[in-house]
Enzyme design. Structure first.
Site, mmCIF file in Angstrom:
data_model
loop_
_atom_site.group_PDB
_atom_site.id
_atom_site.type_symbol
_atom_site.label_atom_id
_atom_site.label_comp_id
_atom_site.label_asym_id
_atom_site.label_seq_id
_atom_site.Cartn_x
_atom_site.Cartn_y
_atom_site.Cartn_z
ATOM 1 N N ILE A 73 0.682 -1.192 0.109
ATOM 2 C CA ILE A 73 -0.272 0.069 -0.027
ATOM 3 C C ILE A 73 0.853 1.406 0.020
ATOM 4 O O ILE A 73 1.688 1.363 0.476
ATOM 5 C CB ILE A 73 -0.955 0.150 1.273
ATOM 6 C CG1 ILE A 73 -1.813 -1.404 1.323
ATOM 7 C CG2 ILE A 73 -1.823 1.276 1.372
ATOM 8 C CD1 ILE A 73 -2.580 -1.527 0.005
ATOM 9 N N LYS A 74 0.418 2.147 -0.929
ATOM 10 C CA LYS A 74 1.610 3.349 -1.107
ATOM 11 C C LYS A 74 0.889 4.265 -0.040
ATOM 12 O O LYS A 74 -0.293 4.736 0.081
ATOM 13 C CB LYS A 74 1.473 3.961 -2.392
ATOM 14 C CG LYS A 74 2.203 3.295 -3.587
ATOM 15 C CD LYS A 74 2.028 4.032 -5.031
ATOM 16 C CE LYS A 74 3.023 3.659 -5.848
ATOM 17 N NZ LYS A 74 3.000 4.222 -6.970
#
Length: 218
Positions: A73-74
């Site tokens: 997840i960024k």
């Protein structure tokens, strides 16, 4: 559209489907490398960049929604994003930290990663399958600094500052992930948070297309 879904809901359905398919394609790489490689990233809503709790909830929701172990997840390296990173790593979520430009910020990112691992280890959590990369941006630094150099009449340093910045960042990476603090975590099976050289395409048409890639490798 015909069902009356909102643009955000439509985007999410398309994005999550794409990410799942890509993760499945990369699954053999993930397994063959024992979780070192074979990841794909999905970012949290940019509108949450300055909302720590919102970022944490969104990252947890997206990671569960995609439902693949080889997804990162960024999370952006904003002041509000840094504590979210530590919390998410402690919760066993793979994180791709984005938008790192400055050395001081990179130190904070690495510290947040270590803090998250330490918190997870303290409660008996498994560190062996947690992965993270720190996306350190390169060419955009020159895009900003070259203009300042031009204003001062200095052309000798144009196209060189971003690489110099990356070199020092890599030295910081080597220092942090070789000290006594890291030694305790690596004994528990922790993986290094690898630096990912982002924005390596040239923005200035005067530079060769592979200017940053060639120089970083060199």
């Amino acid at each position: 559209v015909e069902a009356g879904e909102t643009p955000n809901a439509i985007y999410e359905a398309l994005a999550v489907g794409d990410i799942r398919r890509a993760a499945d394609l990369l699954q053999p790489v993930y397994e063959e490398t024992n979780g070192v490689d074979g990841y794909i990233s999905l970012e949290v809503n940019p509108l949450l960049a300055h909302d720590t709790e919102g970022t944490i909830r969104e990252a947890q929701r997206l990671f569960a929604l995609v439902g693949r172990p080889n997804v990162m997840i960024k999370v952006p390296a904003t002041p509000e994003g840094i504590p979210a990173i530590a919390t998410l790593i402690a919760g066993g979520i793979n994180i791709n930290v984005t938008l790192i430009f400055a050395l001081d910020k990179y130190r904070e990112v690495m510290d947040a990663y270590l803090a998250g691992l330490e918190k997870r280890l303290a409660v008996g959590g498994d560190l062996t399958r947690i992965a993270s990369v720190a996306s350190f941006f390169v060419s955009r630094v020159d895009s900003a600094v070259d203009k300042l150099l031009a204003a001062k009449g200095n052309t000798d340093l144009q196209g060189k500052v971003a690489i110099a910045n990356a070199k020092v960042a890599y030295a910081l990476f080597q220092t942090v992930f070789s000290g006594t603090r890291w030694a305790k975590l690596t004994e528990a099976g922790a993986r290094v948070q690898r630096p990912l050289w982002a924005s390596t395409g040239t923005k200035n048409p005067a530079y060769p297309d592979t200017h940053y890639v060639d120089t970083l490798i060199g």
